[in-house]
Design a protein around this motif. Structure first.
Motif, PDB file in Angstrom:
ATOM      1  N   ASP A  22      38.388  10.946  30.931  1.00 53.17           N
ATOM      2  CA  ASP A  22      37.926  12.207  30.358  1.00 53.17           C
ATOM      3  C   ASP A  22      38.776  12.550  29.144  1.00 53.17           C
ATOM      4  O   ASP A  22      39.715  11.841  28.787  1.00 53.17           O
ATOM      5  CB  ASP A  22      37.972  13.317  31.401  1.00 53.17           C
ATOM      6  CG  ASP A  22      39.387  13.522  31.946  1.00 53.17           C
ATOM      7  OD1 ASP A  22      40.300  12.774  31.533  1.00 53.17           O
ATOM      8  OD2 ASP A  22      39.575  14.417  32.778  1.00 53.17           O
ATOM      9  N   SER A  69      30.151   9.494  36.227  1.00 46.65           N
ATOM     10  CA  SER A  69      30.440  10.537  37.207  1.00 46.65           C
ATOM     11  C   SER A  69      29.603  11.752  36.835  1.00 46.65           C
ATOM     12  O   SER A  69      29.770  12.327  35.754  1.00 46.65           O
ATOM     13  CB  SER A  69      31.929  10.893  37.186  1.00 46.65           C
ATOM     14  OG  SER A  69      32.186  11.986  38.049  1.00 46.65           O
ATOM     15  N   SER A  71      28.724  14.507  39.090  1.00 49.59           N
ATOM     16  CA  SER A  71      28.724  15.553  40.114  1.00 49.59           C
ATOM     17  C   SER A  71      28.685  16.959  39.531  1.00 49.59           C
ATOM     18  O   SER A  71      28.207  17.895  40.179  1.00 49.59           O
ATOM     19  CB  SER A  71      29.947  15.404  41.021  1.00 49.59           C
ATOM     20  OG  SER A  71      31.142  15.497  40.256  1.00 49.59           O
ATOM     21  N   LYS A  72      29.169  17.136  38.307  1.00 46.40           N
ATOM     22  CA  LYS A  72      29.266  18.483  37.724  1.00 46.40           C
ATOM     23  C   LYS A  72      28.049  18.869  36.881  1.00 46.40           C
ATOM     24  O   LYS A  72      28.026  19.957  36.310  1.00 46.40           O
ATOM     25  CB  LYS A  72      30.523  18.582  36.845  1.00 46.40           C
ATOM     26  CG  LYS A  72      31.827  18.363  37.596  1.00 46.40           C
ATOM     27  CD  LYS A  72      32.997  18.453  36.640  1.00 46.40           C
ATOM     28  CE  LYS A  72      34.328  18.217  37.370  1.00 46.40           C
ATOM     29  NZ  LYS A  72      35.486  18.274  36.428  1.00 46.40           N
ATOM     30  N   TYR A  73      27.044  17.998  36.825  1.00 50.47           N
ATOM     31  CA  TYR A  73      26.014  18.213  35.810  1.00 50.47           C
ATOM     32  C   TYR A  73      24.629  18.556  36.345  1.00 50.47           C
ATOM     33  O   TYR A  73      23.653  18.506  35.613  1.00 50.47           O
ATOM     34  CB  TYR A  73      25.964  16.988  34.883  1.00 50.47           C
ATOM     35  CG  TYR A  73      27.314  16.743  34.253  1.00 50.47           C
ATOM     36  CD1 TYR A  73      27.860  17.649  33.367  1.00 50.47           C
ATOM     37  CD2 TYR A  73      28.063  15.626  34.616  1.00 50.47           C
ATOM     38  CE1 TYR A  73      29.114  17.440  32.820  1.00 50.47           C
ATOM     39  CE2 TYR A  73      29.308  15.405  34.076  1.00 50.47           C
ATOM     40  CZ  TYR A  73      29.842  16.323  33.173  1.00 50.47           C
ATOM     41  OH  TYR A  73      31.081  16.120  32.635  1.00 50.47           O
ATOM     42  N   LYS A  74      24.527  18.891  37.604  1.00 56.36           N
ATOM     43  CA  LYS A  74      23.308  19.460  38.186  1.00 56.36           C
ATOM     44  C   LYS A  74      22.067  18.599  37.883  1.00 56.36           C
ATOM     45  O   LYS A  74      21.066  19.084  37.367  1.00 56.36           O
ATOM     46  CB  LYS A  74      23.080  20.885  37.676  1.00 56.36           C
ATOM     47  CG  LYS A  74      24.214  21.835  38.029  1.00 56.36           C
ATOM     48  CD  LYS A  74      23.978  23.231  37.475  1.00 56.36           C
ATOM     49  CE  LYS A  74      25.131  24.174  37.826  1.00 56.36           C
ATOM     50  NZ  LYS A  74      24.942  25.517  37.273  1.00 56.36           N
ATOM     51  N   GLU A  88      26.787  10.684  43.234  1.00 53.66           N
ATOM     52  CA  GLU A  88      27.737  11.318  42.317  1.00 53.66           C
ATOM     53  C   GLU A  88      28.351  10.301  41.367  1.00 53.66           C
ATOM     54  O   GLU A  88      28.712  10.633  40.235  1.00 53.66           O
ATOM     55  CB  GLU A  88      28.823  12.051  43.109  1.00 53.66           C
ATOM     56  CG  GLU A  88      28.294  13.276  43.848  1.00 53.66           C
ATOM     57  CD  GLU A  88      29.399  14.065  44.527  1.00 53.66           C
ATOM     58  OE1 GLU A  88      30.559  13.596  44.522  1.00 53.66           O
ATOM     59  OE2 GLU A  88      29.100  15.151  45.056  1.00 53.66           O
ATOM     60  N   PRO A 452      27.331  15.527  29.400  1.00 55.89           N
ATOM     61  CA  PRO A 452      28.646  15.148  29.921  1.00 55.89           C
ATOM     62  C   PRO A 452      29.531  14.495  28.863  1.00 55.89           C
ATOM     63  O   PRO A 452      30.728  14.688  28.844  1.00 55.89           O
ATOM     64  CB  PRO A 452      28.322  14.162  31.035  1.00 55.89           C
ATOM     65  CG  PRO A 452      26.899  14.433  31.392  1.00 55.89           C
ATOM     66  CD  PRO A 452      26.251  14.842  30.121  1.00 55.89           C
TER      67      PRO A 452
END
Length: 551
Positions: A22, A69, A71-74, A88, A452
């Protein structure tokens, strides 16, 4: 975010695997080392079309895999809509076969290229130098404003009303065209129907009239035959009935002496009565048949009219003509009621237009509310990037027509000169200015977009020195919200990266190939020094590189 990429048998790459992290990463390398190859491979796995010559070994297939990855992006709804297994840690794979055919997979489930591309757009935004050209696109400009305004739900509501409005509009146009065509035929249909109605057709009447006409046409011949027959049966002493009467009398006289005579008498009596009835019927028929010229004329005219209608409509019976009459009645009725349908569609369209106008106003208001902050942020960024007199405006005007993206005429206006006239950005901005504008826009939406990752492909083209340093700082700030990867040739930007990757070309005893490696601290220092001074590593270059890293 993009976690890793694996490439086999692609262009100059035999096999390559690299992990990403990241934050802000930079990729450097000499011209021709393979940076564009790496970017091309990433584009393929995100759904871009493949060319047959990408295979390094044309006898083997090419495999490109990327791990994300998410998991945070709906994205659960997207996976459900396309009947894909949600993970995920999601793996995208693209295979290019020697015959030129390709296959795509998401978490090992086969997908078509369109699905892969739609998912790819939600995972990575690849900004190449060519993308600067789309900055002048109306759709792109509206997308920027809407992304910053976070009005996706409002836009979706508008588009639902717009789609329904367009469907009603098309249906109305279709019905009007049908009505105009049918009305051109209406007079003809009505004329045909009027002829059939005037004929007062009755089922099965044709056969009855034909029989009656046949009888009337031979009235004299028929009367003569009936009269002669009646004479043989009834008139004179030698008539059949007269002789039967005499025979009956003879049998009655021997009934007492000849028992069988009773049976004979009864049978003869039955024949006598039957012939009497027959004679009476023939007599009545003879009286009823009269030559009637007027009736014959009527029947001929009536039948001629029927025959003419049958010939015109190419049928053989009155019943068929009655069926055609019913069909014509339905056609005429439908055409005459078409105006009611058109009027109903017009009313529906007007009601839908009111809903659409209301949704368009809401959409416009959200855009107008967001525009001042967009303008202020971009101008501030452009000033920091060395365009001291930058002026940027988002012009929004009412459109005469509804469009899929709203009822607004929206355009980006730009000037780089003090007191300069604002003009559409694609007309006045230079290449370097377009790059800085695009970076400012990406910076603007980095906190609003759901992307992302973002990949910049030499967005720093045309800048250097202090401006490059500030561009690197902007990308560093963007990386606080999203993963940023920048392919760059400038040490000022390369020094800002949290991670530094180098693409290089090497030779072995058989071939030339490309590879990529994550640099450690010392290797990175040396790479930056080479970018500053060239192939020869001088002490001054190393010191300058160290300053870049420390800053």
């Amino acid at each position: 975010m993009l976690q890793s990429i694996s490439i086999q048998n692609y262009a100059l790459i035999n096999q390559l695997e690299i992990d990403f992290c990241d934050g802000f990463s930079v990729i450097t390398g000499e011209t021709g080392s393979g940076k564009s190859i790496l970017l091309g491979a990433l584009s393929l796995v995100l759904g871009q079309r493949a060319e047959g010559h990408v295979l390094k070994d044309r006898n083997k297939k090419c495999i490109i895999e990327c791990s994300f990855s998410i998991s945070k992006y709906k994205l659960e709804t997207f996976f459900a809509d396309f009947e894909l297994d949600y993970e995920e840690e999601t793996l995208l794979r693209r295979e290019i076969l020697p015959n030129g055919k390709t296959r795509a997979f998401v978490n090992d489930s086969p997908v078509n290229l369109k699905t892969l591309k739609e998912l790819g757009l939600r995972l990575v935004d690849i900004h190449s130098q060519n993308q600067n050209l789309i900055l002048g696109s109306f759709e792109y400009q509206v997308g920027i404003v809407d992304t910053y305004a976070k009005n996706a739900d409002i836009l979706l509501k508008y588009q639902k009303h717009y789609n329904k409005f367009q469907i009603l509009k098309q249906e109305l146009r279709k019905q009007v065209e049908i009505a105009e065509k049918e009305k051109a035929d209406l007079d003809y249909f009505q004329f045909q129907l009027e002829q059939l109605n005037e004929a007062n057709l009755v089922e099965n009447e044709q056969k009855e009239m034909e029989n009656e006409l046949e009888t009337l046409s031979h009235a004299e011949e028929i009367k003569s035959g009936l009269f002669t027959t009646l004479g043989h049966l009834y008139e004179g002493d030698s008539s059949v009935i007269s002789q039967l009467r005499d025979a009956r009398t003879c049998l009655s006289q021997i009934q007492t002496v000849f028992p069988d005579a009773d049976d004979y008498f009864e049978r003869l009596e039955s024949s006598y009565i039957e012939l009497q009835d027959l004679a009476q019927e023939i007599d009545r028929a003879n009286e009823n048949i009269e030559f009637d010229a007027a009736r014959i004329d009527y029947l001929n005219q009536r039948l001629d009219a029927i025959y003419s209608l049958q010939q015109k409509h190419r049928v053989d019976s009155v019943n068929d003509l009655i069926k055609i009459r019913t069909e014509l009645e339905s056609k005429v009725s439908k055409i005459e009621s078409g105006d009611d349908l058109i009027e109903d569609l017009k009313n529906q369209l007007e009601k839908q237009k009111i809903k659409l106008e209301k949704a368009a106003v809401s959409l416009t208001n959200t855009r107008k509310k967001a525009i001042p902050n967009i303008e202020k942020t971009i101008v501030n960024q452009l000033v920091q990037l060395g365009i001291a007199n930058a002026n940027f405006k988002v012009q929004i005007l009412n459109s005469e027509d509804f469009q899929y993206l709203g009822a607004d005429k929206l355009s980006f206006l730009f000037s780089a000169n003090k007191n300069g006239n604002l003009e559409e950005v694609q007309r006045v901005a230079s290449g370097g200015e377009l790059s800085r504008l695009m970076l400012s826009i990406k910076y603007l939406i980095s906190s609003s977009t759901a992307l992302p990752s973002i990949v910049f492909d030499e967005i720093d083209t045309g800048v250097s020195g202090e401006i490059a340093d500030k561009m690197g700082a902007m990308m560093t700030q963007m990386a606080e919200n999203i993963q940023v990867i920048s392919i760059t040739h400038l040490p000022q930007i390369a020094g800002k990266g949290k991670y530094h990757y180098k693409v290089y070309k090497a030779d072995d005893e058989h071939e030339t190939y490309s590879n990529i490696v994550l640099l450690d601290k010392q290797s990175r220092l040396e790479e930056l020094a080479k970018m500053l001074s060239g192939a020869d590593l001088t002490k001054a270059a190393l010191e300058n590189a160290k300053v870049l890293l420390d800053s």
